[in-house]
Write an enzyme that holds these catalytic residues in place. Structure first.
Site, PDB file in Angstrom:
ATOM      1  N   ASP A 156      -1.270   1.461 -11.569  1.00  0.00           N
ATOM      2  CA  ASP A 156       0.012   0.765 -11.646  1.00  0.00           C
ATOM      3  C   ASP A 156      -0.105  -0.562 -10.911  1.00  0.00           C
ATOM      4  O   ASP A 156      -0.512  -0.601  -9.748  1.00  0.00           O
ATOM      5  CB  ASP A 156       1.111   1.635 -11.027  1.00  0.00           C
ATOM      6  CG  ASP A 156       2.498   1.216 -11.498  1.00  0.00           C
ATOM      7  OD1 ASP A 156       2.586   0.418 -12.457  1.00  0.00           O
ATOM      8  OD2 ASP A 156       3.488   1.679 -10.913  1.00  0.00           O
TER       9      ASP A 156
ATOM     10  N   HIS B 275      10.154  -9.213  -8.833  1.00  0.00           N
ATOM     11  CA  HIS B 275      10.270  -7.890  -8.213  1.00  0.00           C
ATOM     12  C   HIS B 275       9.577  -7.878  -6.849  1.00  0.00           C
ATOM     13  O   HIS B 275      10.149  -7.407  -5.854  1.00  0.00           O
ATOM     14  CB  HIS B 275       9.654  -6.826  -9.133  1.00  0.00           C
ATOM     15  CG  HIS B 275       9.550  -5.477  -8.491  1.00  0.00           C
ATOM     16  ND1 HIS B 275      10.654  -4.695  -8.196  1.00  0.00           N
ATOM     17  CD2 HIS B 275       8.476  -4.765  -8.061  1.00  0.00           C
ATOM     18  CE1 HIS B 275      10.259  -3.574  -7.637  1.00  0.00           C
ATOM     19  NE2 HIS B 275       8.946  -3.580  -7.532  1.00  0.00           N
TER      20      HIS B 275
ATOM     21  N   ARG C 207      10.461  -6.892   4.416  1.00  0.00           N
ATOM     22  CA  ARG C 207       9.799  -7.710   5.445  1.00  0.00           C
ATOM     23  C   ARG C 207      10.521  -9.014   5.756  1.00  0.00           C
ATOM     24  O   ARG C 207      10.062  -9.779   6.600  1.00  0.00           O
ATOM     25  CB  ARG C 207       8.360  -8.051   4.992  1.00  0.00           C
ATOM     26  CG  ARG C 207       7.394  -6.877   4.996  1.00  0.00           C
ATOM     27  CD  ARG C 207       6.009  -7.331   4.570  1.00  0.00           C
ATOM     28  NE  ARG C 207       6.031  -7.820   3.195  1.00  0.00           N
ATOM     29  CZ  ARG C 207       5.882  -7.036   2.126  1.00  0.00           C
ATOM     30  NH1 ARG C 207       5.668  -5.757   2.290  1.00  0.00           N
ATOM     31  NH2 ARG C 207       5.934  -7.534   0.907  1.00  0.00           N
TER      32      ARG C 207
ATOM     33  N   GLU D  36      12.001   2.696 -12.214  1.00  0.00           N
ATOM     34  CA  GLU D  36      11.341   1.399 -12.265  1.00  0.00           C
ATOM     35  C   GLU D  36      11.126   1.065 -13.724  1.00  0.00           C
ATOM     36  O   GLU D  36      10.499   1.828 -14.462  1.00  0.00           O
ATOM     37  CB  GLU D  36      10.005   1.422 -11.512  1.00  0.00           C
ATOM     38  CG  GLU D  36      10.213   1.482 -10.004  1.00  0.00           C
ATOM     39  CD  GLU D  36       8.929   1.258  -9.204  1.00  0.00           C
ATOM     40  OE1 GLU D  36       7.844   1.613  -9.694  1.00  0.00           O
ATOM     41  OE2 GLU D  36       9.028   0.722  -8.093  1.00  0.00           O
TER      42      GLU D  36
ATOM     43  N   GLN E 161       9.241   6.481   0.193  1.00  0.00           N
ATOM     44  CA  GLN E 161       8.340   5.330   0.106  1.00  0.00           C
ATOM     45  C   GLN E 161       8.349   4.507   1.392  1.00  0.00           C
ATOM     46  O   GLN E 161       7.310   4.115   1.916  1.00  0.00           O
ATOM     47  CB  GLN E 161       8.772   4.457  -1.085  1.00  0.00           C
ATOM     48  CG  GLN E 161       7.936   3.194  -1.300  1.00  0.00           C
ATOM     49  CD  GLN E 161       8.438   2.374  -2.495  1.00  0.00           C
ATOM     50  OE1 GLN E 161       9.391   2.749  -3.168  1.00  0.00           O
ATOM     51  NE2 GLN E 161       7.787   1.263  -2.766  1.00  0.00           N
TER      52      GLN E 161
ATOM     53  N   TYR F  20       4.529   4.439   3.156  1.00  0.00           N
ATOM     54  CA  TYR F  20       3.680   3.496   2.442  1.00  0.00           C
ATOM     55  C   TYR F  20       2.693   2.714   3.312  1.00  0.00           C
ATOM     56  O   TYR F  20       1.751   2.117   2.805  1.00  0.00           O
ATOM     57  CB  TYR F  20       4.533   2.559   1.576  1.00  0.00           C
ATOM     58  CG  TYR F  20       4.960   1.259   2.229  1.00  0.00           C
ATOM     59  CD1 TYR F  20       4.331   0.057   1.908  1.00  0.00           C
ATOM     60  CD2 TYR F  20       6.001   1.226   3.151  1.00  0.00           C
ATOM     61  CE1 TYR F  20       4.732  -1.137   2.486  1.00  0.00           C
ATOM     62  CE2 TYR F  20       6.403   0.041   3.736  1.00  0.00           C
ATOM     63  CZ  TYR F  20       5.766  -1.131   3.405  1.00  0.00           C
ATOM     64  OH  TYR F  20       6.158  -2.312   3.989  1.00  0.00           O
TER      65      TYR F  20
ATOM     66  N   THR G 241       7.219  -2.817 -11.826  1.00  0.00           N
ATOM     67  CA  THR G 241       8.606  -3.103 -12.185  1.00  0.00           C
ATOM     68  C   THR G 241       8.751  -4.540 -12.659  1.00  0.00           C
ATOM     69  O   THR G 241       8.267  -5.462 -11.999  1.00  0.00           O
ATOM     70  CB  THR G 241       9.505  -2.882 -10.954  1.00  0.00           C
ATOM     71  OG1 THR G 241       9.246  -1.582 -10.462  1.00  0.00           O
ATOM     72  CG2 THR G 241      10.967  -3.028 -11.300  1.00  0.00           C
TER      73      THR G 241
HETATM   74 CA    CA Z   1       5.645   1.393 -10.311  1.00  0.00          CA
END
Ligand code: CA
Length: 430
Positions: free
Chosen positions: A135, A142, A151, A208, A249, A253, A358
């Protein structure tokens, strides 16, 4: 080889509705279970599904080098591995067979009974066995939106983003076709102002809006694909709703990227629309904001003008379209993605799937996720039944659609529709 199948003037003897995604110029490929419980490879014109295995057995592909069982399989992998020349011969032949000026099958009642199905007589399956799923994160809008939220505006785009198509390796085991419901995932999340995680159902399940391309066997270990050849290895595209759990997430992540927040389900549309069928919808990709290294530089139009939309349908209520975007907004195109993926010698096989990431457009109504559309839930969206959505509720059905259209023809993907069920509860043992 000419793409005779794309001839916009051709009319089929099968009925095609005015706004159908599947005119005779489309000829997508899929796999379905028939009314007799037989699995076969097929195509679709209008609302008629066509059994290619039966057509082949009846001799309609004579003269095309195909093995006897190429369409009598439960995946398209072998057919895709035959390569672009064969895909084109087969699409061109299907166009001829169903051309209204061709009476061979049209006037053969017995053959038609064997070969043709109404859509309610079949059940669509996953079209390919997906070996590897990659992906990407290829939409600048996005990446900027999400980066801003996570951030801050100053550090929205990471320093690498304008230099390479950022991506990660996903899971193929949880890729499902349209129509299969999923369960709300559970996992670890971090409550606000806490440094200790809690376990429970995700509260922020999101869609998404993506597309994905399916490849053929492209390269051997160690070999890379030059950008001018990359599209030869792309069989076609599907719609992809890459389900995401934003709260999981956010906690998990760092530093290796997406993990359990992303691999609980990814839904795809069941008909693969070939890259050939999209030929007249090529457009120029967004202009690079920074010069790109030579191996990523390309000539010509490598993006495609594909209208995309996402709708939410609450239980027992009318659906509401919450986002309208377009595949052409992708900053990094498919040729760049495939080239970058193999530049280190990583092999790509028949049936691999590569998601775009996305696809958000420039305007707030074109953002491709609830995270962006509601800006982390700050601006809920009103449904037609009066309820509000920040993210996806239990029993909501999320429906993605996509199509291209010009003065001559409309080529579409149909839809990918998935209902979100509550957290899975194991049955009690007796
Ligand atoms: Ca994705």
């Amino acid at each position: 080889m000419p793409l005779a199948a794309n001839n916009p003037d051709r009319i089929s003897w099968l009925h095609v509705g005015k706004n159908s995604d599947f005119p005779i110029q489309n000829i997508p490929f899929g796999v379905f279970l028939t009314r007799d419980d037989i699995i076969t490879i097929g195509t679709r014109i209008g609302d008629t599904a066509i059994d290619l295995g039966a057509l082949h057995q009846l001799g309609y592909f004579e003269g095309i080098p195909l093995t006897d069982d190429i369409f009598l399989q439960d995946t398209l992998n072998d057919f895709i591995a035959d390569g672009r020349k064969t895909w084109r011969l087969v699409r061109n032949r299907i166009a001829e067979i169903f051309d209204k000026n061709n009476t061979t099958l049209q006037s053969n009642k017995k053959h038609k009974e064997i070969v043709l199905f109404r859509l309610d007589e079949i059940e669509m399956q996953l079209p390919v066995q997906i070996g590897d799923f990659t992906d990407f994160y290829a939409s600048r809008e996005h990446a900027t939106n999400v980066g801003t939220m996570f951030r801050g505006k100053e550090n929205a785009l990471m320093p690498n983003w304008l230099h390479l198509p950022v991506g990660y390796h996903g899971r193929s085991s949880s890729i499902i076709p349209s129509g299969i419901p999923i369960h709300r995932p559970q996992g670890q999340t971090i409550p606000p102002d806490s440094d200790t995680p809690v376990f429970g159902p995700s509260k922020l399940v999101d869609f998404e809006l993506e597309m994905a391309f399916i490849t053929t066997d492209a390269n051997d270990l160690g070999e890379s694909i030059p950008i001018e050849e990359a599209e030869e290895y792309i069989f076609g595209l599907v719609l992809l709703n890459d389900w995401s759990a934003r709260d999981i997430q956010k906690w998990e992540y760092v530093p290796l990227g997406p993990f359990l927040a992303k691999n609980f389900a990814s839904s795809i549309s069941p008909w693969i629309v070939t890259l050939d069928a999209l030929e007249s919808f090529r457009v120029t990709s967004p202009k690079p904001l920074k010069s790109q290294l030579p191996y990523l530089q390309y000539k010509g139009k490598k993006s495609f003008d594909i209208n995309l939309e996402m709708a939410i349908q609450p239980k027992n209520a009318k659906e509401k379209v919450v986002c309208k975007s377009n595949f052409k907004y992708m900053y990094w195109n498919m040729a760049q993605q495939l080239t970058h993926h193999t530049v280190n010698g990583c092999p790509v096989n028949s049936g691999d799937m590569m998601g775009s990431g996305t696809i958000s457009g420039p305007t707030p109504d074109s953002y491709g996720s609830m995270l962006e559309l509601t800006w982390r839930g700050e601006n809920p969206i009103k449904m037609k039944d009066g309820t509000e959505r920040k993210f996806i509720n239990d029993y909501d059905t999320v429906i993605m659609r996509g199509h291209c259209e010009n003065d001559d023809v409309r080529i579409g993907f149909g839809e990918v529709s998935t209902q979100l069920l509550p957290v899975f509860k194991p049955k009690k043992k007796k």
